[in-house]
Every structure is written in structure tokens, then in C-alpha cells.
Design a protein around this motif. Structure first.
Motif, short mmCIF file in Angstrom:
data_model
loop_
_atom_site.label_atom_id
_atom_site.label_comp_id
_atom_site.label_asym_id
_atom_site.label_seq_id
_atom_site.Cartn_x
_atom_site.Cartn_y
_atom_site.Cartn_z
N ASP A 15 63.22 63.61 65.30
CA ASP A 15 63.27 62.40 66.14
C ASP A 15 63.40 62.76 67.62
O ASP A 15 64.32 63.47 68.02
CB ASP A 15 64.46 61.52 65.74
CG ASP A 15 64.27 60.88 64.38
OD1 ASP A 15 63.14 60.87 63.88
OD2 ASP A 15 65.26 60.39 63.81
N THR A 134 67.67 51.61 63.19
CA THR A 134 66.83 52.80 63.31
C THR A 134 65.40 52.51 63.74
O THR A 134 64.73 53.42 64.26
CB THR A 134 66.76 53.54 61.96
OG1 THR A 134 66.15 52.67 60.98
CG2 THR A 134 68.14 53.97 61.49
N SER A 144 66.03 57.19 54.24
CA SER A 144 67.10 57.59 55.14
C SER A 144 68.47 57.37 54.53
O SER A 144 69.43 58.07 54.85
CB SER A 144 66.97 56.83 56.46
OG SER A 144 67.92 57.27 57.40
N ARG A 181 70.67 58.98 68.32
CA ARG A 181 71.05 57.62 67.99
C ARG A 181 72.46 57.50 67.44
O ARG A 181 73.17 56.54 67.73
CB ARG A 181 70.08 57.05 66.93
CG ARG A 181 68.64 56.97 67.35
CD ARG A 181 67.74 56.55 66.19
NE ARG A 181 66.33 56.67 66.52
CZ ARG A 181 65.57 55.69 66.97
NH1 ARG A 181 66.10 54.49 67.14
NH2 ARG A 181 64.30 55.88 67.24
#
Length: 281
Positions: A15, A134, A144, A181
Motif C-alpha cells: 500500500d 480502507t 483483509s 492507515r
């Protein structure tokens, strides 16, 4: 033409690094990915993502290498093949586990929540809430949520309380790493420990030393970049984190997969023209 003796072994965050932070595309990095595949230089995903997520990404991107999941918690052999309409693949046995079980982590988090610490994590959310936090689609959100070694959190308290929270975790043999995140709670492991384990494993397999290259964009990538021979920071919306090492550190001028392409193309040019002045450790 290439006289460099040691092959490259690539470790990459996903990511915000190989995957675009907003749309999760890797298309901008295809040129470098294709050249690495032609040279048979493995690209090892070293990510906070789960087994199910990386197994699907391997199929989508066309990778056929071992991979590291949940911030260095476990190393897996190449993902089993699955059909495009299959939501996830069966979880397979890992090559090596470094991290703690998720059950152990959730038990500790329950205790800390009772002590007044404020946070919300994957185990608290349904699929729709995971999607909201997300930006994943439903299939990706389900993948996930299939966690074995970590619990990503959104911190909902003060920085002072966060420090105390992390101290409590460390006294119990756990730790917390800040990613792009989430604050990820996991065992005493990191991407750097996993890189070193797989590097040694791979060198024993091929009977040859390798030069490791690591690419990342967040604080949870620091250990991986410190451990690598060549360290690449991919540009993000935050300032580049600082490393203790000062040599063979590169910084992209572009974000995400465009920065991945930019910097890996440069490393490959140096490699191809015998200007990569480094020997495997």
C-alpha cells in the motif's frame, strides 16, 4: 553484458509503494516488474496485508514468489493458484512464523480496553465498516479480515495514552507499528527481521549471496529498509522517515507505483551497466 555477480532480491511494501494509495493499482510499475521477472530476480511482498490478500495480488500482478505478511509476522511459499472468481484461497502452511497469534493479541487488547484505552480495530468492524476505513471492495475487505498474526487499529485517544498503550503491549511481548492507515498490534516482529530470515533462506537455496533491495513509504518499513543493502523510500504525503544508515538510500520523486518504477528503473540501470557499487553482505 552484466558482470555483477550477485543477483538482486527485491522486498517491497504494498500500500502506497507498489500499489497506489487510492486505487490500489500497480500499472505504473509494470516496466520494472517485467524486467525483474525477465532477470528472474524475485519480488517479495513484505506487507501488512494478509495471506488471502497477497495470494490474490500475486495472481493479479503475476508474481510467483514467497511473500511476507502482517508486518513481518510470517513468511509463506508462493501462493497457490486460484480462479479469478474465487474470493480467497485456502490458507497454507507458512515457511516460518515470527509473530504472535491473533488470539493472543485480541486477548491483550480486550484487557487494555477494559483499562480505558480507546481504539477501534478490525475485530470490531463488519465488512461494510472495513470498506469505509480502507477503501477496499467487498472481496478485498473479506480477505483483509482473514488475519492470523495482527490487529490493525484506529487510535481514538491522546498521544500520551498511545505511548502508555504501547508500553503495556511491549511488557506483554507485543508491539505496535504505525503504517500508512493503521496502528498495527502484533508480536515482537517487523519487516526487517523477516527480510533477514528470508534472505538467509534464499541464499541457502541458491548457494549464492544476493544484494537486497527494499522499497517502502511508511514508518513500519523502517526496519526493512535498515536491513536492506539498497534502501528506497517511495514518496508519500508525509516527510520521508529517517534511517540510521546513510549509504545506498534513495528517494523517489513520484508517488506509489510511479515512484517504484522510477527508482527501480534507476537501480536496474546501475546494475546493468555495472555501476551498482555494492557487494552482498
Amino acid at each position: 553484458m552484466n558482470q555483477t555477480k550477485q543477483p538482486l532480491l527485491i522486498f517491497t511494501d504494498m500500500d502506497g509503494t507498489l500499489l497506489d494509495h487510492n486505487n490500489y493499482s500497480w500499472d505504473a510499475a509494470n516496466g520494472a516488474l517485467n524486467e525483474l521477472a525477465e532477470k528472474q530476480f524475485p519480488v517479495i511482498c513484505n506487507t501488512s496485508k494478509t495471506f488471502a490478500e497477497v495470494a490474490q495480488l500475486h495472481q493479479d500482478i503475476g508474481l510467483d514468489c514467497p511473500f511476507i505478511v502482517e508486518n513481518g509476522s510470517a513468511i509463506y511459499p508462493p501462493a497457490p493458484k486460484c480462479s479469478n472468481n474465487q474470493e480467497s484461497v485456502a490458507h497454507s502452511k507458512n515457511l516460518h512464523q515470527i509473530g504472535s497469534s491473533r488470539q493472543t493479541i485480541l486477548q491483550k487488547l480486550s484487557t487494555l480496553r477494559q483499562q480505558g484505552f480507546k481504539f477501534s480495530g478490525f475485530s470490531d468492524w463488519n465488512n461494510e465498516q472495513i470498506i469505509q476505513h480502507t477503501g477496499l471492495n467487498l472481496t478485498q475487505a473479506k480477505q483483509s479480515a482473514q488475519r492470523y498474526y495482527s490487529e490493525p487499529l484506529i487510535w481514538q485517544d491522546t498521544d500520551e495514552q498511545k505511548l502508555k498503550f504501547i508500553q503495556h503491549l511491549q511488557s506483554s511481548g507485543l508491539t505496535a507499528l504505525q503504517g500508512g492507515r493503521f496502528l498495527s498490534v502484533q508480536g515482537q516482529c517487523n519487516k526487517g527481521l523477516a527480510l533477514n530470515w528470508y534472505k538467509n533462506y534464499y541464499e541457502n537455496q541458491i548457494k549464492q549471496k544476493v544484494i537486497t533491495v527494499a522499497l517502502g513509504d511508511s514508518e513500519n518499513d523502517i526496519a526493512m529498509l535498515e536491513a536492506a543493502d539498497i534502501s528506497i523510500w517511495i514518496k508519500s504525503n508525509k516527510a520521508f522517515p529517517q534511517l540510521q544508515k546513510t549509504t545506498q538510500v534513495y528517494h523517489s520523486s513520484k508517488f506509489g507505483p510511479a515512484g517504484w518504477q522510477e527508482t527501480m528503473a534507476h537501480i536496474l540501470h546501475l546494475y546493468n551497466t555495472n555501476q551498482l557499487n555494492i557487494q552482498a553482505q
